[in-house]
Design a protein around this motif. Structure first.
Motif, PDB file in Angstrom:
ATOM      1  N   LEU A 161      -4.849  -7.839   1.934  1.00 33.94           N
ATOM      2  CA  LEU A 161      -5.942  -7.337   2.767  1.00 33.94           C
ATOM      3  C   LEU A 161      -5.511  -7.206   4.229  1.00 33.94           C
ATOM      4  O   LEU A 161      -6.132  -6.468   4.989  1.00 33.94           O
ATOM      5  N   GLU A 162      -4.464  -7.921   4.591  1.00 36.58           N
ATOM      6  CA  GLU A 162      -3.995  -7.950   5.983  1.00 36.58           C
ATOM      7  C   GLU A 162      -3.723  -6.548   6.509  1.00 36.58           C
ATOM      8  O   GLU A 162      -4.306  -6.126   7.503  1.00 36.58           O
ATOM      9  N   ASN A 163      -2.801  -5.831   5.858  1.00 39.68           N
ATOM     10  CA  ASN A 163      -2.817  -4.398   6.160  1.00 39.68           C
ATOM     11  C   ASN A 163      -2.948  -3.587   4.886  1.00 39.68           C
ATOM     12  O   ASN A 163      -1.976  -3.217   4.254  1.00 39.68           O
ATOM     13  N   TYR A 164      -4.178  -3.357   4.648  1.00 39.68           N
ATOM     14  CA  TYR A 164      -4.623  -2.644   3.466  1.00 39.68           C
ATOM     15  C   TYR A 164      -4.732  -1.174   3.801  1.00 39.68           C
ATOM     16  O   TYR A 164      -5.206  -0.847   4.885  1.00 39.68           O
ATOM     17  N   PRO A 165      -4.311  -0.293   2.931  1.00 36.65           N
ATOM     18  CA  PRO A 165      -3.694  -0.554   1.639  1.00 36.65           C
ATOM     19  C   PRO A 165      -2.171  -0.483   1.670  1.00 36.65           C
ATOM     20  O   PRO A 165      -1.563  -0.607   0.612  1.00 36.65           O
ATOM     21  N   ALA A 166      -1.597  -0.284   2.857  1.00 33.66           N
ATOM     22  CA  ALA A 166      -0.156   0.015   2.928  1.00 33.66           C
ATOM     23  C   ALA A 166       0.688  -1.009   2.175  1.00 33.66           C
ATOM     24  O   ALA A 166       1.567  -0.634   1.385  1.00 33.66           O
ATOM     25  N   SER A 167       0.430  -2.291   2.391  1.00 30.41           N
ATOM     26  CA  SER A 167       1.315  -3.291   1.811  1.00 30.41           C
ATOM     27  C   SER A 167       1.293  -3.262   0.281  1.00 30.41           C
ATOM     28  O   SER A 167       2.293  -3.553  -0.360  1.00 30.41           O
ATOM     29  N   GLY A 168       0.177  -2.913  -0.283  1.00 35.12           N
ATOM     30  CA  GLY A 168       0.090  -2.868  -1.742  1.00 35.12           C
ATOM     31  C   GLY A 168       0.818  -1.690  -2.351  1.00 35.12           C
ATOM     32  O   GLY A 168       0.980  -1.616  -3.564  1.00 35.12           O
ATOM     33  N   LEU A 169       1.243  -0.765  -1.512  1.00 35.76           N
ATOM     34  CA  LEU A 169       1.879   0.441  -2.037  1.00 35.76           C
ATOM     35  C   LEU A 169       3.393   0.329  -2.099  1.00 35.76           C
ATOM     36  O   LEU A 169       4.064   1.205  -2.618  1.00 35.76           O
ATOM     37  N   GLY A 170       3.945  -0.758  -1.568  1.00 36.23           N
ATOM     38  CA  GLY A 170       5.381  -0.978  -1.652  1.00 36.23           C
ATOM     39  C   GLY A 170       5.754  -1.631  -2.969  1.00 36.23           C
ATOM     40  O   GLY A 170       4.912  -1.812  -3.827  1.00 36.23           O
ATOM     41  N   PRO A 171       7.023  -1.941  -3.121  1.00 35.72           N
ATOM     42  CA  PRO A 171       7.451  -2.608  -4.357  1.00 35.72           C
ATOM     43  C   PRO A 171       6.904  -4.028  -4.450  1.00 35.72           C
ATOM     44  O   PRO A 171       6.675  -4.677  -3.430  1.00 35.72           O
ATOM     45  N   LEU A 172       6.720  -4.452  -5.672  1.00 31.95           N
ATOM     46  CA  LEU A 172       6.192  -5.779  -5.947  1.00 31.95           C
ATOM     47  C   LEU A 172       7.002  -6.858  -5.232  1.00 31.95           C
ATOM     48  O   LEU A 172       6.446  -7.791  -4.627  1.00 31.95           O
ATOM     49  N   THR A 173       8.306  -6.717  -5.304  1.00 30.20           N
ATOM     50  CA  THR A 173       9.201  -7.697  -4.688  1.00 30.20           C
ATOM     51  C   THR A 173       8.909  -7.870  -3.200  1.00 30.20           C
ATOM     52  O   THR A 173       8.831  -8.997  -2.700  1.00 30.20           O
ATOM     53  N   ALA A 174       8.746  -6.748  -2.521  1.00 32.80           N
ATOM     54  CA  ALA A 174       8.500  -6.797  -1.088  1.00 32.80           C
ATOM     55  C   ALA A 174       7.171  -7.474  -0.794  1.00 32.80           C
ATOM     56  O   ALA A 174       7.055  -8.273   0.147  1.00 32.80           O
ATOM     57  N   LEU A 175       6.196  -7.152  -1.594  1.00 32.48           N
ATOM     58  CA  LEU A 175       4.879  -7.747  -1.398  1.00 32.48           C
ATOM     59  C   LEU A 175       4.929  -9.259  -1.583  1.00 32.48           C
ATOM     60  O   LEU A 175       4.365 -10.020  -0.785  1.00 32.48           O
ATOM     61  N   ALA A 176       5.648  -9.705  -2.600  1.00 32.09           N
ATOM     62  CA  ALA A 176       5.792 -11.129  -2.869  1.00 32.09           C
ATOM     63  C   ALA A 176       6.452 -11.831  -1.679  1.00 32.09           C
ATOM     64  O   ALA A 176       5.978 -12.875  -1.213  1.00 32.09           O
ATOM     65  N   LYS A 177       7.493 -11.219  -1.197  1.00 32.98           N
ATOM     66  CA  LYS A 177       8.220 -11.807  -0.073  1.00 32.98           C
ATOM     67  C   LYS A 177       7.323 -11.864   1.159  1.00 32.98           C
ATOM     68  O   LYS A 177       7.293 -12.861   1.889  1.00 32.98           O
ATOM     69  N   ASP A 178       6.603 -10.790   1.372  1.00 33.12           N
ATOM     70  CA  ASP A 178       5.706 -10.689   2.509  1.00 33.12           C
ATOM     71  C   ASP A 178       4.661 -11.790   2.497  1.00 33.12           C
ATOM     72  O   ASP A 178       4.279 -12.311   3.545  1.00 33.12           O
ATOM     73  N   PHE A 212      -2.001  -0.847 -10.833  1.00 29.49           N
ATOM     74  CA  PHE A 212      -2.661  -1.300  -9.614  1.00 29.49           C
ATOM     75  C   PHE A 212      -2.358  -0.352  -8.452  1.00 29.49           C
ATOM     76  O   PHE A 212      -3.248   0.086  -7.726  1.00 29.49           O
ATOM     77  N   GLN A 213      -1.096   0.001  -8.334  1.00 28.18           N
ATOM     78  CA  GLN A 213      -0.694   0.914  -7.261  1.00 28.18           C
ATOM     79  C   GLN A 213      -1.317   2.294  -7.423  1.00 28.18           C
ATOM     80  O   GLN A 213      -1.760   2.904  -6.451  1.00 28.18           O
ATOM     81  N   ALA A 214      -1.342   2.757  -8.665  1.00 33.09           N
ATOM     82  CA  ALA A 214      -1.909   4.084  -8.922  1.00 33.09           C
ATOM     83  C   ALA A 214      -3.362   4.120  -8.450  1.00 33.09           C
ATOM     84  O   ALA A 214      -3.801   5.087  -7.821  1.00 33.09           O
ATOM     85  N   GLU A 215      -4.072   3.053  -8.733  1.00 33.25           N
ATOM     86  CA  GLU A 215      -5.472   2.970  -8.325  1.00 33.25           C
ATOM     87  C   GLU A 215      -5.599   2.994  -6.795  1.00 33.25           C
ATOM     88  O   GLU A 215      -6.455   3.672  -6.239  1.00 33.25           O
ATOM     89  N   LEU A 216      -4.719   2.269  -6.146  1.00 35.22           N
ATOM     90  CA  LEU A 216      -4.711   2.262  -4.675  1.00 35.22           C
ATOM     91  C   LEU A 216      -4.485   3.666  -4.131  1.00 35.22           C
ATOM     92  O   LEU A 216      -5.136   4.084  -3.171  1.00 35.22           O
ATOM     93  N   ARG A 217      -3.579   4.380  -4.747  1.00 33.71           N
ATOM     94  CA  ARG A 217      -3.299   5.743  -4.277  1.00 33.71           C
ATOM     95  C   ARG A 217      -4.497   6.658  -4.484  1.00 33.71           C
ATOM     96  O   ARG A 217      -4.823   7.468  -3.627  1.00 33.71           O
ATOM     97  N   GLU A 218      -5.149   6.492  -5.620  1.00 32.20           N
ATOM     98  CA  GLU A 218      -6.353   7.293  -5.885  1.00 32.20           C
ATOM     99  C   GLU A 218      -7.396   7.056  -4.796  1.00 32.20           C
ATOM    100  O   GLU A 218      -8.016   7.990  -4.287  1.00 32.20           O
TER     101      GLU A 218
END
Lengths: 290, 290
Positions: free
Chosen positions: B31-48, B71-77
């Motif tokens: 939610l911190e920077n929504y939705p950008a962070s959710g659109l990256g790779p899972l690995t990056a999000l975990a690290k973040d 999940f990502q597809a939904e975010l893009r929609e």
DNA sequence: ATAATTTTGAAAAATTAATATCAGCAAGAT
DNA sequence: ATCTTGCTGATATTAATTTTTCAAAATTAT
């Protein structure tokens, strides 16, 4: 990685000329729903744009990115920045311009005109008008005035493809009385008359009406006097920040009507269009590609 | 896939209580920077978010998605829908009609075209074009094709009031080469060329360009080949639910340009308008009232 | 305090996606 | 008409990302 000050959208547009056909096709697809489509997997983007997977990879490299992942990372950065920035509220139409720029003010006014105009149109009435125009056993007359003859001509050019028995009369010319000789009861007149209503147009309408013709009128919010003779009238709002009026809303109605009539007469239209295509091919008037 | 009416942001907040410590930490990071962070790779999000990779995978499944990609597809929609809807919550333009009625569908498309087109125009470029058209010491040529000559004519009729030294050339007529005889270096051409680009128009543009004329081009999103010769090009989106294209957006630009040029030349325009008024009065072509 | 349960993350396995290679094809040049 | 150049997409290769597995750590209940 390319310049940071430029958005990817800018970058793509700027380099549009350096791109090949397939790449341009892809570029347009990306801009179509920007930035969402670029954030999905490369494969999906390629499929969406109807280009091959390597084309996507090549283009992003051409744009200066090391690879697709870097391209996406940049897009995400951009998105992050945009959400953070409250100005990006998209209340203006053209990004760079102040909201007071004529482009934004004019567009606001036109959208507002469209809203008002559409809000007052009965869909059933619109459908009736389309049906009248689609009657191929009646003659169709299209009449425009000093400025509106351009709209009349536009409608005429499309109707030519859809049906036969059409005449475009310019009320500004003094030859129009001749056209009225052949008008039969039940024939249909589409008349355009907006502010600075024209005496010629009114006279023409009166004579057509007297001969038993049916009239569809495109006018403005204050309504041309022709509307008393008209079976159906459409009043468009035409106010814009200019010394002149806008016919954009009227054009919208005309274009919608063309589309609708085309569907009503589809079987006819289709063969007429094919014939026209063939003639165009033979005359080499148009370019097939690019 | 979870309920469509709910955004992912809503969904996360709603289910915050069902989440474990690490998951909550992750949720806040998303939610911190929504939705950008959710659109990256899972690995990056975990690290973040300082959680492990499986935590991310587990959470998105807990939220009801089959996996992270869904999940990502939904975010893009979601993002796509958000960008698409900058103005009108208007679900329908004309009240009585179902949203599937051609009036509503067509209008939606035109508004969308306007949004896309305006979003890509540089205000400075637009102003430059207006300034060029306002140069009264140069001759102004306006060129239209089979359909677009109606727009050209519309522009011409208004320019007649604003300035002198204008010519409207129909590229479809075969008389146009004569007009080019008098073209001088620095003269300005406004050329309209949209899909089914016309060979005549291209030839004309080439000859004008060779004579040192400057070209302002109105075209569509795929751009007429003339654009390579043009100093300034405006590309309008023209796609509508019809067998034909829409020039409504192009007309909007033309009308805006008329308004803008009129302001640049206001002192001239004013006197010309007054003179015109007087001539109209004498010819009794127009009605003063009603 | 200890056992049962849940949560967590490291690492491997499986899947999926991105890049490179190459051959066919089309547009323009000679 | 033939050649050349450059574009395009199918396929193979490589890289990455996601999912699963499993053992350790934390939490809760008894």
């Amino acid at each position: 990685m390319p310049d940071a000050a430029l958005t990817i959208s800018d970058l793509i547009q700027q380099r549009l000329d350096d791109l090949t056909r397939a790449e341009r096709q892809l570029a347009h697809s990306i801009l179509e729903n920007y930035p969402a489509s670029g954030l999905g997997p490369l494969t999906a983007l390629a499929k969406d744009a109807n280009v091959s997977v390597p084309t996507v990879a090549r283009m992003v490299q051409k744009l200066g990115f090391k690879g697709y992942p870097e391209f996406q990372a940049e897009l995400r950065e951009e998105l992050k920045a945009k959400v953070k920035n409250p100005i990006a509220k998209h209340d203006t139409w053209t990004g760079g311009a102040p909201s007071g720029h004529i482009l934004n003010r004019f567009t606001d006014a036109v959208i507002d005109n469209i809203r008002h105009t559409l809000g007052q149109i009965e869909p059933a009435t619109f459908d009736d008008a389309c049906a009248m125009i689609a009657e191929t056993d009646r003659h169709l007359y299209i009449v425009g005035g000093r400025l509106t003859h351009t709209l009349a001509e536009y409608l005429f050019l499309h109707m030519q493809v859809i049906r036969s028995q059409i005449t475009h009369i310019q009320s500004t010319s003094n030859a129009w009385p001749h056209y009225l000789l052949d008008v039969k009861e039940g024939d249909v007149f589409v008349i355009f008359d907006v502010r600075r209503y024209e005496n010629n147009t009114l006279k023409l309408a009166e004579m057509a009406h007297a001969k038993g013709a049916r009239i569809i009128l495109f006018t403005d919010q204050w309504r041309s006097p022709v509307h008393q003779l008209a079976q159906i009238s459409f009043s468009s709002r035409i106010v814009v920040p200019s010394a002149w009026d806008s016919v954009a809303t009227t054009l919208l109605l005309v274009e919608t009507m063309i589309s609708s009539v085309q569907n009503l007469n589809w079987s006819d239209t289709k063969s007429r269009m094919e014939e026209l295509e063939e003639m165009f091919d033979q005359t080499k008037l148009f370019r097939k590609f690019t």
